[in-house]
Each structure stands twice: as structure tokens, then as C-alpha cells.
Design a protein around this motif. Structure first.
Motif, PDB file in Angstrom:
ATOM      1  N   ARG A  68      15.703  90.499  51.448  1.00  0.00           N
ATOM      2  CA  ARG A  68      14.972  89.425  52.121  1.00  0.00           C
ATOM      3  C   ARG A  68      13.484  89.723  52.049  1.00  0.00           C
ATOM      4  N   THR A  69      12.661  88.669  52.242  1.00  0.00           N
ATOM      5  CA  THR A  69      11.220  88.867  52.331  1.00  0.00           C
ATOM      6  C   THR A  69      10.634  87.864  53.313  1.00  0.00           C
ATOM      7  N   VAL A  70       9.443  88.157  53.782  1.00  0.00           N
ATOM      8  CA  VAL A  70       8.684  87.215  54.604  1.00  0.00           C
ATOM      9  C   VAL A  70       7.415  86.869  53.831  1.00  0.00           C
ATOM     10  N   VAL A  71       7.224  85.573  53.562  1.00  0.00           N
ATOM     11  CA  VAL A  71       6.062  85.133  52.782  1.00  0.00           C
ATOM     12  C   VAL A  71       5.423  83.927  53.473  1.00  0.00           C
ATOM     13  N   HIS A  72       4.204  83.613  53.044  1.00  0.00           N
ATOM     14  CA  HIS A  72       3.552  82.409  53.541  1.00  0.00           C
ATOM     15  C   HIS A  72       4.270  81.183  52.981  1.00  0.00           C
ATOM     16  N   GLU A  73       4.276  80.104  53.757  1.00  0.00           N
ATOM     17  CA  GLU A  73       4.977  78.904  53.265  1.00  0.00           C
ATOM     18  C   GLU A  73       4.371  78.380  51.964  1.00  0.00           C
ATOM     19  N   ARG A  74       3.100  78.736  51.694  1.00  0.00           N
ATOM     20  CA  ARG A  74       2.496  78.299  50.426  1.00  0.00           C
ATOM     21  C   ARG A  74       2.989  79.125  49.246  1.00  0.00           C
ATOM     22  N   SER A  75       3.733  80.193  49.526  1.00  0.00           N
ATOM     23  CA  SER A  75       4.281  81.018  48.443  1.00  0.00           C
ATOM     24  C   SER A  75       5.662  80.559  48.001  1.00  0.00           C
ATOM     25  N   VAL A  76       6.134  79.432  48.542  1.00  0.00           N
ATOM     26  CA  VAL A  76       7.435  78.914  48.111  1.00  0.00           C
ATOM     27  C   VAL A  76       7.333  77.419  47.798  1.00  0.00           C
ATOM     28  N   VAL A  77       8.205  76.988  46.890  1.00  0.00           N
ATOM     29  CA  VAL A  77       8.328  75.562  46.568  1.00  0.00           C
ATOM     30  C   VAL A  77       9.802  75.212  46.694  1.00  0.00           C
ATOM     31  N   ARG A  78      10.085  74.154  47.447  1.00  0.00           N
ATOM     32  CA  ARG A  78      11.467  73.747  47.688  1.00  0.00           C
ATOM     33  C   ARG A  78      12.114  73.231  46.400  1.00  0.00           C
ATOM     34  N   CYS A  79      13.386  73.517  46.231  1.00  0.00           N
ATOM     35  CA  CYS A  79      14.079  72.983  45.059  1.00  0.00           C
ATOM     36  C   CYS A  79      15.423  72.384  45.474  1.00  0.00           C
ATOM     37  N   ASP A  80      15.966  71.553  44.587  1.00  0.00           N
ATOM     38  CA  ASP A  80      17.251  70.901  44.796  1.00  0.00           C
ATOM     39  C   ASP A  80      18.328  71.976  44.967  1.00  0.00           C
ATOM     40  N   PRO A  81      19.079  71.959  46.079  1.00  0.00           N
ATOM     41  CA  PRO A  81      20.097  72.993  46.288  1.00  0.00           C
ATOM     42  C   PRO A  81      21.215  72.982  45.259  1.00  0.00           C
ATOM     43  N   ALA A  82      21.295  71.920  44.472  1.00  0.00           N
ATOM     44  CA  ALA A  82      22.340  71.867  43.439  1.00  0.00           C
ATOM     45  C   ALA A  82      21.983  72.740  42.239  1.00  0.00           C
ATOM     46  N   LEU A  83      20.728  73.153  42.129  1.00  0.00           N
ATOM     47  CA  LEU A  83      20.313  73.939  40.962  1.00  0.00           C
ATOM     48  C   LEU A  83      20.650  75.420  41.164  1.00  0.00           C
ATOM     49  N   PRO A  84      21.161  76.092  40.120  1.00  0.00           N
ATOM     50  CA  PRO A  84      21.522  77.518  40.258  1.00  0.00           C
ATOM     51  C   PRO A  84      20.277  78.392  40.443  1.00  0.00           C
ATOM     52  N   LEU A  85      20.250  79.152  41.540  1.00  0.00           N
ATOM     53  CA  LEU A  85      19.063  79.948  41.858  1.00  0.00           C
ATOM     54  C   LEU A  85      18.831  81.068  40.847  1.00  0.00           C
ATOM     55  N   ASP A  86      19.930  81.565  40.225  1.00  0.00           N
ATOM     56  CA  ASP A  86      19.740  82.651  39.252  1.00  0.00           C
ATOM     57  C   ASP A  86      19.155  82.149  37.932  1.00  0.00           C
ATOM     58  N   GLU A  87      18.961  80.858  37.809  1.00  0.00           N
ATOM     59  CA  GLU A  87      18.239  80.321  36.649  1.00  0.00           C
ATOM     60  C   GLU A  87      16.864  79.786  37.057  1.00  0.00           C
ATOM     61  N   VAL A  88      16.792  79.026  38.147  1.00  0.00           N
ATOM     62  CA  VAL A  88      15.483  78.445  38.525  1.00  0.00           C
ATOM     63  C   VAL A  88      14.484  79.525  38.949  1.00  0.00           C
ATOM     64  N   CYS A  89      14.991  80.722  39.317  1.00  0.00           N
ATOM     65  CA  CYS A  89      14.052  81.780  39.704  1.00  0.00           C
ATOM     66  C   CYS A  89      13.059  82.054  38.584  1.00  0.00           C
ATOM     67  N   LEU A  90      13.471  81.876  37.335  1.00  0.00           N
ATOM     68  CA  LEU A  90      12.594  82.143  36.194  1.00  0.00           C
ATOM     69  C   LEU A  90      11.353  81.247  36.174  1.00  0.00           C
ATOM     70  N   LEU A  91      11.484  80.083  36.785  1.00  0.00           N
ATOM     71  CA  LEU A  91      10.360  79.144  36.706  1.00  0.00           C
ATOM     72  C   LEU A  91       9.131  79.665  37.451  1.00  0.00           C
ATOM     73  N   GLY A  92       9.345  80.533  38.453  1.00  0.00           N
ATOM     74  CA  GLY A  92       8.242  81.014  39.271  1.00  0.00           C
ATOM     75  C   GLY A  92       7.181  81.790  38.512  1.00  0.00           C
ATOM     76  N   CYS A  93       7.606  82.612  37.548  1.00  0.00           N
ATOM     77  CA  CYS A  93       6.595  83.278  36.712  1.00  0.00           C
ATOM     78  C   CYS A  93       6.735  82.874  35.253  1.00  0.00           C
ATOM     79  N   ALA A  94       7.875  83.226  34.621  1.00  0.00           N
ATOM     80  CA  ALA A  94       8.038  82.922  33.191  1.00  0.00           C
ATOM     81  C   ALA A  94       7.813  81.438  32.926  1.00  0.00           C
ATOM     82  N   GLY A  95       8.339  80.596  33.811  1.00  0.00           N
ATOM     83  CA  GLY A  95       8.251  79.159  33.607  1.00  0.00           C
ATOM     84  C   GLY A  95       6.832  78.640  33.646  1.00  0.00           C
TER      85      GLY A  95
END
Ligand SMILES: [Zn+2]
Ligand SMILES: [Zn+2]
Length: 372
Positions: A144-171
Motif C-alpha cells: 500500500r502507499t499514501v499519495v496526494h490525490e493529484r498523483s492518481v488518475v481514476r480508471c474504469d474498474p473493468a480494465l485489468p490493473l496489471d496492464e493499465v499500470c504501464l500507462l503511468g510511466c511507459a505509456g
């Protein structure tokens, strides 16, 4: 709260996965359970000491996705239960760069080396009676982590998190490097050097932007295969090896863009990239360099006569929030084959295997599953 995280300690050259105390979210902050975290080469630089002035001990990881479990006072952007992707550069919205539309260069970026909370500059994590930084204010190699709300972007819960995680940097970095920094246009010839997560996304971004030809360079055969599978016209083991092919395929005009996405760049690679460029060609430097690197020897005559350009690239040269929203939408519509980029998954305790596979070039992107 007792959690587990991968920490790099002073003098260490490997991650230590150990118990970590995590403080609850304060005003404007959110607690996120981390379901997936990508292994980016920038994290490997934490181990080798490539970033001067970076705090140790530090919890690694700046790419990731998870579920919001609690929110602090005043949070309005997300709520409990929301699925989110981390943005490794939180933008304040009011500094000179943010107000000029350069949110990726926000003044808050100055705090990345320390990794304490952007809201008040204090730590949220402790271990062995010592304050821990969180890399890029995220520190996603953790349960777990604690971050500022500006450090996250909401995504559709239907999307697999183990794939969309890549969008944060590589994407945002790779795709943005092609579309924004390099400015790939219809019919252009684009070369991507280094086919890790960022290079793969740069390749896909260049294709999507309408490049006529996309060529990849990587010394690892499986990554060259991955590049052609993702739509590259071809791939070479070295930049020098691509030169003759490119001369032939472009009738001597050479590349419009060369995007440097290797694990670590150096002056020699930069000079080779410049030699691949044609008139008004642009080299985009995405990969990190050693702090001590000062040398690049290239033809300055060509630079002037052919109006060649060099541009650095941080976070794909676009607002992380805009970039993430754009890519999440495209991915949700089936336009970005992230499933091809995730080549291995590891529990947090096996991070050493992930690092070894990355160093050996066995992954396009390896993903940790901390909450599993
Ligand atoms: Zn990264
Ligand atoms: Zn700002």
C-alpha cells in the motif's frame, strides 16, 4: 498500518523487501492498495546510484495501479473503491510551468529526489526507526502507499490493473515522446532505440500518429521480435546496423525522428542516433544518463547544415493527467495492445527475479503484483 515494501538502503545495491510502517492519509491524500507495479529502468537506477542526490532509504516504484481504500480530508478527485493509475509527476496547477501548460515540468518535481509527501514535505513511511522516501512520491513497490490525490488518475474498474499500470510511466513517457516530443507526422520515418516498456509505447505511438516507417534497434533478439510484432517494419541489433537499411528504405533521406529509449544512454549512442537523422530530423532523449556523463561527439557540421535537432523528454512532454486520460481511453477502446508488453508477473517478494530478468533483457515490461 503494517505493510511490506521494497526499500533501497544506503550502501545497498539490491532491494530489501521488508515490513514498513505507513501513516494514514492526511488532507488531500489517498491510501491506495497496490495491485500492480511496473519495473521501469528508472527504478534500476536507484540501485546503481545513477541519480545523484537521491534520498536513501527510498521505497522504489513510480509506475503502478491499485484501488483507493481511504481518503483524507478535502479529497475530491477520487473516492474509496476507485481504481486508479499513478501519475509519477503530480502537478500543482499554479506554478509558472503548470499555468503555461507544461504540467510535466511542475515545480513539485524538485521534491522527487527526497520522496516525501508533496503536501507538507514530511514522510509517510518508516522502517527500522528511519524515515523512508517514496520514489516520485509514489513508491509503488509496496502493498500500500499514501499519495496526494493529484498523483492518481481514476480508471474504469473493468480494465485489468496489471496492464493499465504501464500507462503511468511507459505509456505517457513512450507514447508522448513519439507524439509530443518527437512530433511524428503522417508518412514520417521513425526509429526507436531500445524496446523496453517505454520504447514499445514509443513505437506504438509513432505508428498511431501515422508514421510511414517505424524501425527499432535492440541488441536482444526477443525484443526485436516484440518490436515487429507491435508493428515495426523491421529491427536491427545496433544503430550502426540500421543505417544501411534506412538509407535504402528512405532513398537516402534517413530518419525524421530517432527516439532514444535504452535503459541507460551515453554520448556514443547519442552520436549514432544523430547520424541516422535526415534534414530537420529530431533526436529525442528519453533514456536516463549517468549524472557524470558530459561527452557527446557528433558531427556539428551536419547539425547545422541539415538543421538537425535534439530534444530532451520528461514524462512524454505532456500533462500526466491529460496523457493518462488519453491513453486510458484509447486502451479501453482496444487501440493499445498492452497485453503484449507485459511479459512477466512477479509477487513483491520475487522482485529480485524481476530485476534480473530486466537486466538480462528478458522482459519488455515485468510487473509486480504486491497485493497478491
Ligand atoms: Zn519509468
Ligand atoms: Zn505546478
Amino acid at each position: 498500518m503494517g505493510e511490506r515494501a521494497a526499500v533501497v538502503w544506503p550502501g545497498a545495491d539490491a532491494w530489501s523487501v521488508e515490513p514498513v510502517e505507513l501513516a494514514p492519509p492526511r488532507a488531500g491524500e489517498v491510501l491506495v492498495r497496490i495491485e500492480a507495479a511496473g519495473l521501469c529502468h528508472s527504478d534500476a537506477h536507484l540501485l546503481t546510484g545513477g541519480y545523484a542526490g537521491l534520498r536513501r532509504p527510498m521505497v522504489g516504484g513510480h509506475e503502478g495501479a491499485g484501488v483507493v481504500e481511504a481518503v483524507g480530508p478535502g479529497v475530491t478527485l477520487v473516492g474509496e473503491g476507485d481504481h486508479v493509475v499513478f501519475a509519477f509527476m503530480p502537478s500543482c496547477g499554479t506554478c509558472p510551468d503548470c499555468t503555461a501548460g507544461r504540467q510535466h515540468l511542475c515545480v513539485l518535481g524538485a521534491g522527487v529526489a527526497q520522496g516525501f509527501a508533496v503536501s507538507d514535505g514530511t514522510p509517510r513511511r518508516r522502517a527500522r526507526d528511519t524515515d523512508l522516501g517514496s520514489f516520485c512520491f509514489v513508491g509503488s513497490f509496496a502493498t500500500r502507499t499514501v499519495v496526494h490525490e493529484r498523483s492518481v488518475v481514476r480508471c474504469d474498474p473493468a480494465l485489468p490493473l496489471d496492464e493499465v499500470c504501464l500507462l503511468g510511466c511507459a505509456g505517457i513517457t513512450g507514447w508522448g515522446a513519439a507524439v509530443n516530443t518527437a512530433g511524428v507526422g503522417v508518412g514520417d520515418t521513425t526509429v526507436v532505440v531500445g524496446v523496453g516498456g517505454i520504447g514499445a509505447m514509443a513505437l506504438l505511438g509513432a505508428r498511431y500518429a501515422g508514421a510511414g516507417q517505424v524501425w527499432a534497434v535492440d541488441p536482444v533478439g526477443s525484443k526485436r521480435d516484440a518490436a515487429t510484432d507491435l508493428g515495426a517494419d523491421g529491427a536491427a541489433a545496433s544503430t550502426a546496423g540500421l543505417a544501411a537499411v534506412l538509407r535504402d528504405e528512405t532513398r537516402g533521406r534517413m530518419a525524421d525522428q530517432v527516439i532514444l529509449c535504452a535503459g541507460t544512454g551515453d554520448g556514443a549512442a547519442m552520436a549514432e542516433a544523430m547520424a541516422l537523422l535526415g534534414k530537420q530530423g529530431r533526436a529525442v532523449v528519453v533514456n536516463v544518463h549517468d549524472d557524470a556523463e558530459r561527452e557527446v561527439r557528433m558531427s556539428l557540421r551536419d547539425l547545422q547544415s541539415y538543421e538537425k535537432q535534439v530534444r530532451g523528454c520528461l514524462a512524454g512532454s505532456w500533462s500526466p493527467r491529460h496523457g493518462l486520460s488519453t491513453l486510458l481511453d484509447l486502451y479501453g477502446r482496444g487501440r493499445i495492445p498492452l497485453e503484449k508488453l507485459v511479459t512477466a508477473r512477479y509477487p513483491l517478494e520475487k522482485i529480485h527475479d524481476g530485476v534480473a530478468d530486466q537486466e538480462a533483457g528478458r522482459n519488455v515490461r515485468g510487473v509486480l503484483l504486491p497485493a497478491a
